[in-house]
Design a protein around this motif. Sequence first.
Motif, PDB file in Angstrom:
ATOM      1  N   GLN A 151      -3.874 -65.975 -43.738  1.00  0.00           N
ATOM      2  CA  GLN A 151      -2.779 -65.722 -42.814  1.00  0.00           C
ATOM      3  C   GLN A 151      -3.006 -64.440 -42.033  1.00  0.00           C
ATOM      4  O   GLN A 151      -3.582 -63.490 -42.538  1.00  0.00           O
TER       5      GLN A 151
ATOM      6  N   TYR B  50      -3.794 -69.304 -40.449  1.00  0.00           N
ATOM      7  CA  TYR B  50      -2.394 -69.494 -40.068  1.00  0.00           C
ATOM      8  C   TYR B  50      -1.894 -68.262 -39.336  1.00  0.00           C
ATOM      9  O   TYR B  50      -1.813 -67.176 -39.916  1.00  0.00           O
TER      10      TYR B  50
ATOM     11  N   ASN C 105       0.976 -66.366 -38.325  1.00  0.00           N
ATOM     12  CA  ASN C 105       2.315 -66.351 -38.899  1.00  0.00           C
ATOM     13  C   ASN C 105       3.016 -65.036 -38.558  1.00  0.00           C
ATOM     14  O   ASN C 105       3.240 -64.188 -39.422  1.00  0.00           O
TER      15      ASN C 105
ATOM     16  N   VAL D 292      -2.884 -75.945 -39.400  1.00  0.00           N
ATOM     17  CA  VAL D 292      -3.552 -75.450 -40.611  1.00  0.00           C
ATOM     18  C   VAL D 292      -3.845 -76.572 -41.596  1.00  0.00           C
ATOM     19  O   VAL D 292      -5.002 -76.817 -41.956  1.00  0.00           O
TER      20      VAL D 292
ATOM     21  N   ASP E 276      -0.361 -71.695 -35.062  1.00  0.00           N
ATOM     22  CA  ASP E 276       0.917 -71.233 -35.594  1.00  0.00           C
ATOM     23  C   ASP E 276       1.666 -72.291 -36.389  1.00  0.00           C
ATOM     24  O   ASP E 276       2.693 -71.990 -37.003  1.00  0.00           O
TER      25      ASP E 276
ATOM     26  N   ILE F  88       1.892 -74.649 -39.501  1.00  0.00           N
ATOM     27  CA  ILE F  88       1.303 -74.856 -40.823  1.00  0.00           C
ATOM     28  C   ILE F  88       0.940 -76.323 -41.026  1.00  0.00           C
ATOM     29  O   ILE F  88      -0.096 -76.650 -41.612  1.00  0.00           O
TER      30      ILE F  88
END
Length: 229
Positions: free
Chosen positions: A218, A203, A205, A191, A185, A187
């Motif tokens: 995502q 990601y 999100n 990620v 979660d 970034i």
Amino acid sequence: MLNEIKHIFFDLDHTLWDFEKNSALAFEKIFHELNLDIDSQEFITTYNPINVAYWKLYERNEIDQESLRTNRLKDAFEAINYEVTLEEINTISNLFIDYLTTNNHLIDGTIETLEYLKDNYKLHIITNGFSFAQEAKLQKSNLAAYFVTVTNSELSGHKKPHQNIFQYALSLANASKNQSIMVGDSIEADVLGAMNFGMKAVYFNPANEHVSHEQIIQIQKLTQLKNIL
């Protein structure tokens, strides 16, 4: 191309384990036990962004573990204009660690997604959380059985997004970069940390926050991994 993926590395807090819900319940119990006249929902709404900000400082090695545990509470109480002593903060901090894993709510879709993935992929954890707390979360939430390896920042000596924690995790899992993907979660920590290391990443999100990196995969729900992997 994701068809060569054999290893999936997950973040734990905020990705699989519902930190917000579980921490709110822990604070509610603490405030009741200590007879503190505090609305736990108001407190957690204030505490959450402060906690996130302090974790980012911790991940960048700008503060130590004790500063993280103490100052996030100190700032939260100041923000709601509730006076507490340093002794009370230390008591609350210790109780919070004790009570945090007495509730183990998971992010929606966690079990469904892991059940879907477990037969075709080797699943792993990479977390910056404190080792004793993360192990308790995995055991008490019945998540531990899904994961082949668990890498935390204390074991590896580095925190995400540092490349060494990803290298440590891959070595522990006997996995290569091109066979591996990170799901998390954050970034910055999960990620970009993985991508800068040379791994693919997804990601998570749920708030659908804007991301400037268009090439990042995502998902808003964990179950969407079933459409990707």
